[in-house]
Scaffold this motif. Structure first.
Motif, short mmCIF file in Angstrom:
data_model
loop_
_atom_site.label_atom_id
_atom_site.label_comp_id
_atom_site.label_asym_id
_atom_site.label_seq_id
_atom_site.Cartn_x
_atom_site.Cartn_y
_atom_site.Cartn_z
N ARG A 35 0.87 -1.18 0.00
CA ARG A 35 0.00 0.00 0.00
C ARG A 35 0.91 1.22 0.00
N PHE A 36 0.75 2.08 -1.00
CA PHE A 36 1.61 3.24 -1.18
C PHE A 36 0.89 4.51 -0.73
N ILE A 37 1.56 5.27 0.12
CA ILE A 37 1.03 6.55 0.59
C ILE A 37 2.02 7.65 0.18
N LEU A 38 1.53 8.62 -0.56
CA LEU A 38 2.36 9.73 -1.02
C LEU A 38 2.38 10.84 0.03
N VAL A 39 3.59 11.19 0.48
CA VAL A 39 3.79 12.30 1.42
C VAL A 39 4.38 13.44 0.61
N ILE A 40 3.62 14.51 0.43
CA ILE A 40 4.02 15.54 -0.53
C ILE A 40 3.86 16.93 0.07
N PRO A 41 4.86 17.83 -0.09
CA PRO A 41 4.68 19.23 0.35
C PRO A 41 3.76 19.97 -0.62
N SER A 42 2.86 20.77 -0.10
CA SER A 42 1.98 21.57 -0.94
C SER A 42 2.38 23.04 -0.95
N ILE A 72 9.03 17.64 -6.86
CA ILE A 72 7.64 17.72 -6.40
C ILE A 72 6.69 17.56 -7.58
N ASP A 73 7.01 18.25 -8.69
CA ASP A 73 6.18 18.15 -9.88
C ASP A 73 6.17 16.73 -10.42
N LEU A 74 7.30 16.02 -10.29
CA LEU A 74 7.36 14.63 -10.76
C LEU A 74 6.36 13.76 -10.00
N TYR A 75 6.29 13.93 -8.69
CA TYR A 75 5.34 13.15 -7.90
C TYR A 75 3.90 13.54 -8.24
N ILE A 76 3.66 14.83 -8.42
CA ILE A 76 2.30 15.28 -8.74
C ILE A 76 1.87 14.74 -10.10
N ARG A 77 2.76 14.79 -11.09
CA ARG A 77 2.42 14.26 -12.41
C ARG A 77 2.15 12.76 -12.34
N THR A 78 2.95 12.04 -11.56
CA THR A 78 2.74 10.61 -11.43
C THR A 78 1.38 10.31 -10.83
N ASN A 79 0.98 11.08 -9.83
CA ASN A 79 -0.31 10.87 -9.20
C ASN A 79 -1.46 11.20 -10.14
N GLU A 80 -1.27 12.22 -11.00
CA GLU A 80 -2.33 12.63 -11.91
C GLU A 80 -2.42 11.73 -13.13
N GLN A 81 -1.28 11.33 -13.66
CA GLN A 81 -1.26 10.56 -14.90
C GLN A 81 -1.46 9.06 -14.69
N PHE A 133 -1.98 4.82 -8.55
CA PHE A 133 -0.59 4.50 -8.24
C PHE A 133 -0.36 4.65 -6.75
N PHE A 134 -0.85 5.75 -6.17
CA PHE A 134 -0.79 5.96 -4.73
C PHE A 134 -2.18 5.71 -4.15
N ASP A 135 -2.22 4.99 -3.05
CA ASP A 135 -3.49 4.69 -2.41
C ASP A 135 -4.01 5.87 -1.60
N ASN A 136 -3.13 6.68 -1.09
CA ASN A 136 -3.52 7.87 -0.32
C ASN A 136 -2.48 8.95 -0.55
N VAL A 137 -2.90 10.20 -0.39
CA VAL A 137 -2.01 11.35 -0.49
C VAL A 137 -2.11 12.14 0.80
N VAL A 138 -0.96 12.39 1.44
CA VAL A 138 -0.93 13.09 2.72
C VAL A 138 -0.06 14.34 2.58
N PRO A 139 -0.61 15.55 2.68
CA PRO A 139 0.22 16.76 2.68
C PRO A 139 1.10 16.80 3.93
N CYS A 140 2.33 17.26 3.77
CA CYS A 140 3.27 17.23 4.90
C CYS A 140 3.79 18.62 5.25
N ASP A 141 3.00 19.67 4.98
CA ASP A 141 3.46 21.02 5.33
C ASP A 141 3.53 21.17 6.85
#
Length: 701
Positions: free
Chosen positions: A429-436, A463-472, A476-484
């Motif tokens: 299970r993949f969880i994306l931790v991404i700064p917004s 950051i854009d690479l992860y965002i594009r992967t999630n959109e395209q 691919f990611f089961d959940n997205v968690v902002p980490c600001d």
């Protein structure tokens, strides 16, 4: 043949050519005189032919062209292969456009400011050592100075040149062309050029000839990498051709080429070069997976602790992925600390040096490149990746160590590692931790004093690479968690894990029990309340000798509610029947349906059934007929496994998160049903002194 080299009128008459042209419906007469190879040395008679427009006099012995001063209509002059030593020693015809003085005896250039119409000048095979006198030739587009003695490019600033040939000179570097913005074709062959600096600003260049120079490094092509119109490049007989994979390397650096070294660049060569020097992450992951799989198959095969009975219940693996320094490692550590009965921290191997504060065996297994490659050849890894020149890998021993403890493995990695792990036999299970908020992310990286400005820029760009992967790639990611905010990120992650482990219902039950015990005294004083009779199945359960007090029944009855429709009662009876069939072995896979939950069920209606799998198992257990209970006595392990769903349900489908509608709902959590074998053991790879401060160093992952 001219007598004594003197041109006569009769020869002029024989060499005269009349051509008719029609332009805009008007008839024009162009008079052309061609006297090639007549050994002429005196052409003064041409002073009388004032209407000549094209004069062709190659391969003669002419030294003086003063007669041209009397030809105001002259447009083209070809005096190549003669003995001219004076540069434009005649009055300038106002319409003169093309001049060819190649193969003469010229040693220097003089100012041509008076020749305002000059557009093409050919001075090949002379003895000119410096380019001068062209500063005011604002229409000059074609200049050829091949095979002279020029050692430095100068005097070309601001000219509208589109073609420049300096073949066969003494040039060692390329400079002086920065302001020749219109240049399209450049010939610098047969020189001594060693580098390509000086060409990067010529955005219109489409052809460069550098044959027989001294270019020895393929990296020199980086200087012309941004010349997007460049189609033809000739590097024949340069030292760099001796390097291995020379052609593919140049094609990779200059993907827009169509001709290299006078050979067509094919589409197959472009794809091969990209796959060799900058392959897509999917391709790298596939290669790494194949390498690891082949080496694993070469080892003695054993039954792993992480191997579960069927593909419907894969070994649970939780992966946090995100850009460098986003805090995913701290989140993994804290998660493993709080849910130590479910998760074990998966320690990866790394070939880089430890950052300040990192410890071997706690943050990573730090090894050298040679040991890492040996582990690959021994089939030790299930996932490997390369990031910023260093190798990282998740070993099979790490997974097996967690599986032996009866725990799920929780790891963190970059996107490249996630792609590699997705190709393995595991279903994480993949969880994306991404700064917004980019500014906060940059400030956080700078505050750690671990990264250079270039490394920070590279991390931010990903950051854009992860965002594009999630959109395209939905799902691919089961959940997205902002980490600001680090604390908010952990609470979001904790909520996701609790939903997957079905712990929210258990907490609700515990709170209900506490409130029931607290209000017991007041309940004694309160008058008894009338309640409607329960349905027949639940009434029989309440009288079961396995639950004489009826406490469990009362709690569930209160949760279900006193008013039930016929559809609700039928649903409860159907679930009881499914469980009985599962316990008898008649339908071993049907028990999974009892634990499936979805957002639609939670939102659909007033129907409320026991949401805790453990409570439902305990409820239905009291209604098992005697013959079923006798059958279970013969297989106590089966009974124990079937009735222990409160702590470790057999299979649980993770609910879809509202924060990530693209979740692919993989049935991976909670962990394997045996539970932790050694509850007193410390969590492997967990540091007891780990701080929950979001500023704690993440060590580059």
């Amino acid at each position: 043949m001219a007598k004594d080299g003197i041109l006569s009128a009769e020869m002029v008459s024989e060499g005269m050519v009349h051509q008719e042209r029609f332009v805009n419906r008007l008839q024009h007469m162009y008079r052309s005189l061609s006297l090639s190879g007549h050994n002429l040395s005196d052409v003064s008679v041409l002073s009388n032919y004032v209407h000549l427009q094209k004069l062709i006099l190659p391969h003669n012995q002419i030294k003086d062209l003063s007669c041209v001063s009397h030809m105001p209509c002259l447009v083209i002059l070809d005096a190549s292969h003669n003995e001219i030593s004076t540069f434009f020693h005649f009055e300038p015809p106002k319409k003169l456009k093309e001049v060819n003085f190649s193969y003469n005896l010229l040693t220097e250039m003089k100012s041509l400011f008076a020749y305002e119409s000059l557009s093409k000048l050919i001075l090949d095979y002379n003895s000119i050592s410096e380019i001068t006198g062209l500063e005011q030739c604002y229409r000059l587009t074609h200049l050829s100075l091949a095979h002279n003695k020029i050692s430095r490019i100068s005097g070309l600033d601001g000219l509208p040149l589109t073609y420049l040939c300096l073949r066969g000179n003494q040039l060692q570097k390329i400079d002086g062309l920065e302001n020749v913005k219109s240049l399209q074709v450049l010939d610098l062959s047969l020189n001594r050029v060693t580098c390509l600096t000086g060409l990067q600003s010529l955005q219109l260049l489409c052809s460069i000839n550098l044959e027989k120079n001294q270019i020895s490094e393929i990296d020199e092509c980086k200087h012309i990498h941004n010349l997007l119109l460049l189609r033809d490049l000739n590097l024949l007989e340069n030292p760099l051709q001796e390097q291995p994979n020379y052609r593919l390397a140049v094609i990779f650096l200059l993907q827009h080429l169509t001709m290299l070294d006078q050979e067509v660049v094919t589409a197959e060569e472009k794809v091969t070069s990209a796959n060799k020097y900058d392959p897509p992450m999917d391709l790298v992951a596939a290669r790494d997976h194949m390498t690891n799989l082949v080496y694993q198959l070469m080892q003695p095969q054993v039954l792993f602790d992480s191997t579960l009975p069927s593909v419907d219940s894969p070994y649970p693996l939780l992966v946090l992925t995100g850009p460098q320094g986003c805090g995913k490692r701290e989140l993994v550590h804290r998660l493993c600390q709080e849910f130590c009965d479910y998760f074990c921290y998966g320690l990866s191997h790394a070939t880089r040096e430890p950052y300040s504060g990192e410890e071997n065996g706690i943050d990573y297994h730090f090894i050298n490149e040679e040991d890492f490659q040996n582990m690959i050849r021994m089939g030790k890894f299930i996932q490997t990746m390369q990031y910023k020149g260093h190798r990282f890998g998740l070993s099979r021993d790490t997974i097996e160590g967690a599986a032996r403890e009866g725990l799920a493995c929780c790891v963190h990695m970059e996107l490249e590692g996630a792609l590699s792990l997705k190709k393995s036999c595991f279903k994480p299970r993949f969880i994306l931790v991404i700064p917004s908020q980019e500014e906060n992310y940059i400030s956080h990286l700078k505050s750690r004093s671990l990264y250079t400005p270039a490394q920070i820029d590279a991390a931010v760009s990903r950051i854009d690479l992860y965002i594009r992967t999630n959109e395209q790639h939905p799902g691919f990611f089961d959940n997205v968690v902002p980490c600001d905010d680090w604390e908010e990120a952990y609470q979001s992650l904790r909520q996701i894990v609790m939903e997957d482990l079905l712990l929210e219902e258990e907490e609700g039950q515990r709170r209900g029990k506490v409130s029931t015990s607290t209000g017991h005294d007041s309940a004694e004083k309160a008058p008894p309340q009338q309640s409607e009779p329960a349905s027949e199945p639940l009434a029989s359960l309440s009288a079961s000798p396995l639950d004489p007090s009826g406490t469990q029944f009362n709690n569930i009855q209160a949760k279900i509610g006193s008013h039930k429709s016929s559809a609700e009662a039928a649903s409860i009876r159907r679930r009881e029947q499914l469980l009985r069939e599962a316990l008898l072995g008649k339908s071993p896979g049907v028990c999974r349906q009892l634990f499936k939950r979805s957002d639609e069920t939670r939102r659909s209606s007033a129907l409320s059934v026991p949401s805790s799998a453990g409570a439902l198992m305990e409820l239905l257990a009291v209604s098992i007929p005697g013959q079923i209970q006798e059958a279970l006595k013969d297989d106590p392990g089966s009974s124990q496994a079937s009735l222990s769903g409160v702590d470790h349900p057999m299979v649980a489908v993770s609910p879809s998160s509202e924060k990530c509608p693209k979740s692919n709902l993989k049935s991976i959590l909670p962990p394997i049903p045996n539970g932790r074998k050694s509850p007193a053991a410390t969590n492997p790879g967990f540091s007891p002194n780990l701080s929950t401060n979001p500023g704690v160093s993440e060590g580059g992952k």
